[in-house]
Design an enzyme around this catalytic site. Structure first.
Site, mmCIF file in Angstrom:
data_model
loop_
_atom_site.group_PDB
_atom_site.id
_atom_site.type_symbol
_atom_site.label_atom_id
_atom_site.label_comp_id
_atom_site.label_asym_id
_atom_site.label_seq_id
_atom_site.Cartn_x
_atom_site.Cartn_y
_atom_site.Cartn_z
ATOM 1 N N ASN A 101 1.700 -4.338 -7.212
ATOM 2 C CA ASN A 101 2.933 -3.588 -7.510
ATOM 3 C C ASN A 101 3.917 -4.462 -8.266
ATOM 4 O O ASN A 101 4.603 -4.007 -9.179
ATOM 5 C CB ASN A 101 3.582 -3.082 -6.223
ATOM 6 C CG ASN A 101 2.677 -2.111 -5.507
ATOM 7 O OD1 ASN A 101 2.425 -1.023 -5.993
ATOM 8 N ND2 ASN A 101 2.126 -2.540 -4.369
ATOM 9 N N GLY A 124 -5.706 -13.031 -1.039
ATOM 10 C CA GLY A 124 -6.290 -11.715 -1.330
ATOM 11 C C GLY A 124 -6.737 -11.543 -2.770
ATOM 12 O O GLY A 124 -7.384 -12.416 -3.359
ATOM 13 N N ASP A 131 -6.110 5.727 1.218
ATOM 14 C CA ASP A 131 -6.073 4.311 0.870
ATOM 15 C C ASP A 131 -7.485 3.748 0.680
ATOM 16 O O ASP A 131 -8.429 4.136 1.377
ATOM 17 C CB ASP A 131 -5.355 3.541 1.984
ATOM 18 C CG ASP A 131 -5.080 2.103 1.586
ATOM 19 O OD1 ASP A 131 -4.057 1.873 0.915
ATOM 20 O OD2 ASP A 131 -5.903 1.222 1.916
ATOM 21 N N HIS A 190 0.829 -1.208 0.000
ATOM 22 C CA HIS A 190 0.000 0.000 0.000
ATOM 23 C C HIS A 190 0.865 1.261 0.000
ATOM 24 O O HIS A 190 0.544 2.233 -0.670
ATOM 25 C CB HIS A 190 -0.938 -0.011 1.213
ATOM 26 C CG HIS A 190 -1.989 -1.072 1.102
ATOM 27 N ND1 HIS A 190 -3.312 -0.790 0.863
ATOM 28 C CD2 HIS A 190 -1.899 -2.429 1.148
ATOM 29 C CE1 HIS A 190 -4.003 -1.931 0.777
ATOM 30 N NE2 HIS A 190 -3.161 -2.938 0.956
HETATM 31 BR BR1 BUP Z 1 9.565 -8.718 -0.245
HETATM 32 C C1 BUP Z 1 10.113 -7.278 -1.286
HETATM 33 N N1 BUP Z 1 11.889 -5.992 -2.151
HETATM 34 O O1 BUP Z 1 12.374 -7.799 -0.905
HETATM 35 P P1 BUP Z 1 3.186 -6.094 -3.924
HETATM 36 C C2 BUP Z 1 9.215 -6.445 -1.868
HETATM 37 N N2 BUP Z 1 9.666 -5.360 -2.582
HETATM 38 O O2 BUP Z 1 11.448 -4.193 -3.400
HETATM 39 P P2 BUP Z 1 2.692 -7.332 -1.310
HETATM 40 C C3 BUP Z 1 11.013 -5.141 -2.741
HETATM 41 O O3 BUP Z 1 7.539 -4.337 -2.292
HETATM 42 P P3 BUP Z 1 -0.052 -6.512 -1.193
HETATM 43 C C4 BUP Z 1 11.522 -7.061 -1.407
HETATM 44 O O4 BUP Z 1 9.026 -4.356 -5.483
HETATM 45 C C5 BUP Z 1 6.800 -4.132 -4.500
HETATM 46 O O5 BUP Z 1 6.933 -2.807 -4.904
HETATM 47 C C6 BUP Z 1 8.172 -4.818 -4.483
HETATM 48 O O6 BUP Z 1 4.153 -5.038 -3.256
HETATM 49 C C7 BUP Z 1 8.689 -4.406 -3.132
HETATM 50 O O7 BUP Z 1 2.985 -7.236 -2.876
HETATM 51 C C8 BUP Z 1 6.363 -4.158 -3.045
HETATM 52 O O8 BUP Z 1 3.824 -6.704 -5.093
HETATM 53 C C9 BUP Z 1 5.432 -5.306 -2.754
HETATM 54 O O9 BUP Z 1 1.903 -5.403 -4.199
HETATM 55 O O10 BUP Z 1 1.525 -6.329 -0.998
HETATM 56 O O11 BUP Z 1 3.868 -6.927 -0.556
HETATM 57 O O12 BUP Z 1 2.206 -8.704 -1.111
HETATM 58 O O13 BUP Z 1 -0.474 -7.686 -0.354
HETATM 59 O O14 BUP Z 1 -0.640 -5.241 -0.685
HETATM 60 O O15 BUP Z 1 -0.266 -6.710 -2.658
#
Ligand code: BUP
Length: 458
Positions: A358, A377, A115, A18
């Site tokens: 992301n 999710g 959010d 988020h």
């Molecule tokens: Br772990 C990790 N490095 O080691 P998502 C994550 N990330 O840069 P999530 C790193 O965190 P939700 C690490 O690049 C992305 O921008 C990654 O977001 C970064 O998944 C972010 O992909 C992770 O949306 O969140 O963390 O499961 O459950 O809210 O989708």
């Protein structure tokens, strides 16, 4: 700053999934000459979040941080054990405290972007202050379409969730029941409560921002902008893809140096995001699968949901024998990795991803094919986007839940299929081009939508 430049406050919720899009949005707003106040719910759940916020504030001293101290939450009243979800709820229950703070900001605010999990607690604040309010929906436009139809679906299902079948939304390919986030099929879950309270109020918002773009989600964006999905929806702004920012860049460390020594497109990168702890049996099968694939790999391992609690060594998590066998074949990492730089490295040829939104956007931005392995999710709905847009494949039979253990043999085979597919590679290159086009100053949709948005604030 000139006085006419809009002043926008941003209020993210918990977790990197988020926070990341909020800080990328903040950077974009600053580039569009907006004055930004960043409301920071305090304390953060993970170390990754506090580190990320500090880096942002050092890079953008012109942004104003506003510490938001939350009311204590008794977890037994929230129907969840997940630390991130509990923090969502704590922010919801504290949101009314923001009213006097936002009212006293100088210069006065033009808009609040908050959010997607906070609607019903923030709407009373923005209504009292007569403030333009927008949510940043931190998932796909397909998920938003499902989200906005949720009140109708939930009332149809009434007391019997068994009749909750595949979901037909005008203009969209159906969403199978099996893709619905599992917590939304449990009536007393925290998420069900949040959705039930928030989704009917979505029509009251001034707008919805989504980190997505036409080339990736044509179907959903067309349906949403053609007002097919639901009567009365506010304006939907496809303002993505949010480009990764300079302030996020980690030092060029061992992983990137290791990638430098690998041939082009020879490495598979594996990560299930910042909130998914993989259970031990599955971790070990995944290790076996990577070995069986025959490809080199960079694997970000997570055994605990919250980074501060990660205590076990890799040997304890994976077993000494497996760790030994993997030496020389790939890198296994327990700490935070710079995913954006990894995905942008020429050595990386594929991404085994949980499909957090992301991660999907970052893979699209870098033209990296995905092998989707949703873990919970919204991730199955996002995996559908990946599959439909052609730049990834999804092993649908690998279901989620900790009773399911996908065997290493199957994992190895699917990785080989993804890494060897010229079709996926071609599609991923096409999506990358579309992503870059969307942000170009020469008529890119992201630019156009940003302009539309900031015009509303003048
Ligand atoms: Br772990 C990790 N490095 O080691 P998502 C994550 N990330 O840069 P999530 C790193 O965190 P939700 C690490 O690049 C992305 O921008 C990654 O977001 C970064 O998944 C972010 O992909 C992770 O949306 O969140 O963390 O499961 O459950 O809210 O989708």
């Amino acid at each position: 700053l000139q006085p006419l430049h809009p002043h926008v406050a941003l209020l993210p919720s918990a977790g990197m999934g988020h926070l990341t899009p909020f800080l990328r949005l903040a950077a974009l707003l600053i580039h569009h000459n907006c004055r930004v106040t960043l409301i920071i719910p305090h304390p953060t759940v993970s170390l990754a979040e506090s580190r990320y916020i500090s880096r942002f504030l050092s890079a953008f001293p012109q942004a104003t941080p506003l510490q938001f101290h939350l009311l204590p939450l008794d977890p037994s009243t929230a129907n969840s054990t997940d630390p991130f979800s509990l923090r969502f709820e704590a922010i919801r229950r504290s949101a009314h405290l923001l009213s006097p703070v936002l009212n006293s900001l100088s210069p006065p605010l033009h808009a609040l972007v908050y959010d997607m999990t906070l609607i019903s607690s923030v709407v009373p604040v923005t209504e009292t202050l007569r403030l333009r309010d927008y949510i940043l929906f931190t998932s796909s436009a397909r998920m938003f379409s499902f989200y906005s139809c949720f009140p109708a679906l939930a009332s149809k299902a009434d007391d019997d969730f068994a009749i909750f079948g595949d979901v037909d939304i005008l203009g969209l390919r159906p969403i199978p029941r099996s893709s619905i986030p599992p917590l939304l099929l449990i009536r007393d879950s925290l998420f069900y409560k949040i959705f039930k309270e928030d989704t009917p109020k979505v029509t009251k918002l001034h707008g919805v921002l989504i980190n997505t773009f036409e080339g990736l989600e044509t179907e959903s964006l067309n349906a949403l902008s053609g007002k097919k999905v639901l009567e009365g929806l506010p304006n939907i702004f496809g303002v993505g893809p949010f480009p990764p920012c300079e302030f996020e860049r980690e030092e060029y460390g061992d992983q990137l140096k290791w990638l430098d020594a690998q041939p082009a497109e020879s490495v598979v990168y594996v990560s299930f995001g910042s909130r998914t702890a993989t259970y031990r049996d599955q971790l070990r099968e995944l290790g076996v699968g990577l070995l069986r694939s025959g490809y080199r790999f960079l694997w970000a391992v997570k055994g605990k949901k919250v980074d501060k609690e990660e205590e076990e060594s890799l040997e304890e998590m994976l077993g000494e024998e497996l760790v030994e066998k993997m030496k020389g074949k790939g890198l296994v990492v327990k700490n935070w990795v710079d995913q954006v730089q990894i995905l942008g490295h020429t050595a990386v040829g594929g991404f085994v991803s949980h499909c957090g939104w992301n991660s999907v956007i970052e893979a699209a931005w870098n033209g990296v094919p995905i092998l989707a392995w949703p873990q919970g999710g919204d991730q199955k709905i996002n995996a559908e986007v990946v599959e439909m847009s052609g730049f990834g494949m999804w092993a649908r039979s690998w279901d989620w839940g900790d009773k399911v253990v996908v065997k290493g043999e199957d994992i190895g085979e699917k990785i080989r299929e993804m890494m060897g597919s010229q079709l996926l590679r071609g599609q991923a290159a096409r999506i990358k081009e579309e992503a870059r086009k969307a942000v170009s100053s020469d008529g890119g949709t992201c630019r156009i939508n940003f302009k539309r948005l900031t015009e509303e604030w003048k």
